[in-house]
Scaffold this motif. Sequence first.
Motif, PDB file in Angstrom:
ATOM      1  N   TYR A  70       0.823  -1.213   0.000  1.00  0.00           N
ATOM      2  CA  TYR A  70       0.000   0.000   0.000  1.00  0.00           C
ATOM      3  C   TYR A  70       0.855   1.260   0.000  1.00  0.00           C
ATOM      4  O   TYR A  70       0.501   2.257  -0.640  1.00  0.00           O
ATOM      5  N   GLN A  71       1.977   1.218   0.716  1.00  0.00           N
ATOM      6  CA  GLN A  71       2.881   2.365   0.649  1.00  0.00           C
ATOM      7  C   GLN A  71       3.460   2.519  -0.757  1.00  0.00           C
ATOM      8  O   GLN A  71       3.698   3.638  -1.215  1.00  0.00           O
ATOM      9  N   LEU A  72       3.682   1.398  -1.443  1.00  0.00           N
ATOM     10  CA  LEU A  72       4.167   1.463  -2.819  1.00  0.00           C
ATOM     11  C   LEU A  72       3.132   2.140  -3.712  1.00  0.00           C
ATOM     12  O   LEU A  72       3.473   2.971  -4.556  1.00  0.00           O
ATOM     13  N   LYS A  73       1.880   1.782  -3.524  1.00  0.00           N
ATOM     14  CA  LYS A  73       0.810   2.406  -4.304  1.00  0.00           C
ATOM     15  C   LYS A  73       0.829   3.930  -4.123  1.00  0.00           C
ATOM     16  O   LYS A  73       0.751   4.689  -5.108  1.00  0.00           O
ATOM     17  N   THR A  74       0.973   4.369  -2.882  1.00  0.00           N
ATOM     18  CA  THR A  74       1.011   5.804  -2.590  1.00  0.00           C
ATOM     19  C   THR A  74       2.246   6.458  -3.186  1.00  0.00           C
ATOM     20  O   THR A  74       2.171   7.541  -3.798  1.00  0.00           O
ATOM     21  N   SER A  75       3.383   5.818  -3.018  1.00  0.00           N
ATOM     22  CA  SER A  75       4.636   6.366  -3.535  1.00  0.00           C
ATOM     23  C   SER A  75       4.606   6.482  -5.053  1.00  0.00           C
ATOM     24  O   SER A  75       5.082   7.478  -5.626  1.00  0.00           O
ATOM     25  N   MET A  76       4.032   5.484  -5.711  1.00  0.00           N
ATOM     26  CA  MET A  76       3.962   5.512  -7.166  1.00  0.00           C
ATOM     27  C   MET A  76       3.054   6.635  -7.650  1.00  0.00           C
ATOM     28  O   MET A  76       3.321   7.271  -8.677  1.00  0.00           O
ATOM     29  N   ALA A  77       1.979   6.916  -6.897  1.00  0.00           N
ATOM     30  CA  ALA A  77       1.093   8.024  -7.259  1.00  0.00           C
ATOM     31  C   ALA A  77       1.856   9.347  -7.173  1.00  0.00           C
ATOM     32  O   ALA A  77       1.696  10.222  -8.025  1.00  0.00           O
ATOM     33  N   ASP A  78       2.689   9.465  -6.155  1.00  0.00           N
ATOM     34  CA  ASP A  78       3.494  10.673  -6.013  1.00  0.00           C
ATOM     35  C   ASP A  78       4.465  10.848  -7.182  1.00  0.00           C
ATOM     36  O   ASP A  78       4.869  11.966  -7.509  1.00  0.00           O
ATOM     37  N   LYS A  79       4.819   9.731  -7.806  1.00  0.00           N
ATOM     38  CA  LYS A  79       5.746   9.763  -8.933  1.00  0.00           C
ATOM     39  C   LYS A  79       5.016   9.822 -10.279  1.00  0.00           C
ATOM     40  O   LYS A  79       5.643   9.769 -11.340  1.00  0.00           O
ATOM     41  N   GLY A  80       3.673   9.886 -10.219  1.00  0.00           N
ATOM     42  CA  GLY A  80       2.899  10.037 -11.441  1.00  0.00           C
ATOM     43  C   GLY A  80       2.346   8.758 -12.030  1.00  0.00           C
ATOM     44  O   GLY A  80       1.894   8.754 -13.178  1.00  0.00           O
ATOM     45  N   TYR A  81       2.358   7.665 -11.248  1.00  0.00           N
ATOM     46  CA  TYR A  81       1.872   6.384 -11.746  1.00  0.00           C
ATOM     47  C   TYR A  81       0.713   5.894 -10.886  1.00  0.00           C
ATOM     48  O   TYR A  81       0.831   5.780  -9.662  1.00  0.00           O
ATOM     49  N   GLY A  82      -0.399   5.576 -11.530  1.00  0.00           N
ATOM     50  CA  GLY A  82      -1.562   5.085 -10.814  1.00  0.00           C
ATOM     51  C   GLY A  82      -1.500   3.572 -10.658  1.00  0.00           C
ATOM     52  O   GLY A  82      -1.373   2.840 -11.648  1.00  0.00           O
ATOM     53  N   ILE A  83      -1.564   3.101  -9.428  1.00  0.00           N
ATOM     54  CA  ILE A  83      -1.573   1.670  -9.128  1.00  0.00           C
ATOM     55  C   ILE A  83      -2.921   1.334  -8.517  1.00  0.00           C
ATOM     56  O   ILE A  83      -3.397   2.027  -7.606  1.00  0.00           O
ATOM     57  N   THR A  84      -3.544   0.293  -8.996  1.00  0.00           N
ATOM     58  CA  THR A  84      -4.826  -0.128  -8.439  1.00  0.00           C
ATOM     59  C   THR A  84      -4.626  -0.690  -7.035  1.00  0.00           C
ATOM     60  O   THR A  84      -3.503  -0.981  -6.617  1.00  0.00           O
ATOM     61  N   THR A  85      -5.720  -0.864  -6.299  1.00  0.00           N
ATOM     62  CA  THR A  85      -5.643  -1.457  -4.970  1.00  0.00           C
ATOM     63  C   THR A  85      -4.904  -2.792  -5.054  1.00  0.00           C
ATOM     64  O   THR A  85      -5.273  -3.663  -5.852  1.00  0.00           O
ATOM     65  N   PRO A  86      -3.840  -2.970  -4.276  1.00  0.00           N
ATOM     66  CA  PRO A  86      -3.055  -4.205  -4.381  1.00  0.00           C
ATOM     67  C   PRO A  86      -3.895  -5.459  -4.115  1.00  0.00           C
ATOM     68  O   PRO A  86      -4.708  -5.482  -3.187  1.00  0.00           O
ATOM     69  N   LYS A  87      -3.700  -6.452  -4.927  1.00  0.00           N
ATOM     70  CA  LYS A  87      -4.260  -7.780  -4.681  1.00  0.00           C
ATOM     71  C   LYS A  87      -3.189  -8.531  -3.894  1.00  0.00           C
ATOM     72  O   LYS A  87      -2.074  -8.719  -4.388  1.00  0.00           O
ATOM     73  N   ILE A  88      -3.494  -8.921  -2.672  1.00  0.00           N
ATOM     74  CA  ILE A  88      -2.505  -9.520  -1.799  1.00  0.00           C
ATOM     75  C   ILE A  88      -2.852 -10.969  -1.498  1.00  0.00           C
ATOM     76  O   ILE A  88      -3.964 -11.281  -1.069  1.00  0.00           O
ATOM     77  N   ILE A  89      -1.904 -11.850  -1.735  1.00  0.00           N
ATOM     78  CA  ILE A  89      -2.020 -13.248  -1.322  1.00  0.00           C
ATOM     79  C   ILE A  89      -0.865 -13.488  -0.351  1.00  0.00           C
ATOM     80  O   ILE A  89       0.280 -13.706  -0.765  1.00  0.00           O
ATOM     81  N   ALA A  90      -1.168 -13.413   0.926  1.00  0.00           N
ATOM     82  CA  ALA A  90      -0.145 -13.519   1.958  1.00  0.00           C
ATOM     83  C   ALA A  90      -0.806 -13.721   3.308  1.00  0.00           C
ATOM     84  O   ALA A  90      -1.861 -13.139   3.573  1.00  0.00           O
ATOM     85  N   VAL A  91      -0.187 -14.527   4.157  1.00  0.00           N
ATOM     86  CA  VAL A  91      -0.662 -14.761   5.518  1.00  0.00           C
ATOM     87  C   VAL A  91       0.553 -14.937   6.424  1.00  0.00           C
ATOM     88  O   VAL A  91       1.546 -15.546   6.024  1.00  0.00           O
ATOM     89  N   THR A  92       0.453 -14.400   7.618  1.00  0.00           N
ATOM     90  CA  THR A  92       1.534 -14.557   8.582  1.00  0.00           C
ATOM     91  C   THR A  92       1.836 -16.038   8.808  1.00  0.00           C
ATOM     92  O   THR A  92       0.931 -16.847   8.996  1.00  0.00           O
ATOM     93  N   GLY A  93       3.120 -16.388   8.790  1.00  0.00           N
ATOM     94  CA  GLY A  93       3.533 -17.765   9.042  1.00  0.00           C
ATOM     95  C   GLY A  93       3.697 -18.628   7.814  1.00  0.00           C
ATOM     96  O   GLY A  93       4.175 -19.755   7.903  1.00  0.00           O
ATOM     97  N   TRP A  94       3.318 -18.106   6.650  1.00  0.00           N
ATOM     98  CA  TRP A  94       3.399 -18.919   5.443  1.00  0.00           C
ATOM     99  C   TRP A  94       4.844 -19.196   5.027  1.00  0.00           C
ATOM    100  O   TRP A  94       5.713 -18.326   5.079  1.00  0.00           O
TER     101      TRP A  94
END
Length: 219
Positions: free
Chosen positions: A44-68
Amino acid sequence: MDIEQTTEQTANTPTNLKGPYTYLALGDSYTIGEAVELTNSFPYQLKTSMADKGYGITTPKIIAVTGWTTGDLKNAIAQANITQKYDLVTLLIGVNNQYRGYSQADYRAEFVQLLNTAIGFANGNKLKVFVLSIPDYSVTPFAATSYKAKIANEIDQFNAINKDESLKAGVNYLDITGISRQAAFDTSLIAFDGLHPSAKMYGLWVGQLSTQVVAQLAK
């Protein structure tokens, strides 16, 4: 498990962004941002940072769980049955293989499978895949009574594997382990749980990751 959340565009975000680009993040607790708000996780921070740099990123699709582990991530991806292709894919996995004492040979084999899967999600474009190294948790309070040197050495060994395979595959590789080790001297880089990165540390990762991503999306 998928975690999806829509965030409103901030007033400071440019409206004439390039894109939008779709983003898939694969990993474990370091990808979901365990112990911090989801919006402070590195995707999500990447999404925000990329917007600041002029690139629109859609809401991240995340496949991740603690302990995996790599095996858990492989199984979850298969169960998710994703058919969509993405403009950007990140992969950070392996700390739980090390923590559980799993075979490095098995890690290499499963990491290669996951890497090939990530490339497939990027529609075969290796330059749109970004692998992050495993952070070193030996510097955290969680590991205060552990054999820190052993943990750090094993983390280095696992990272040598994921770096080697990433370079062979021709994808982008970002070593953030050095940043994670700064937590030995800066407790603000550790979340309240005494183990996972804080929003501040994720921001340091993103500072470097966003530069890599811009370089590839600009092509």
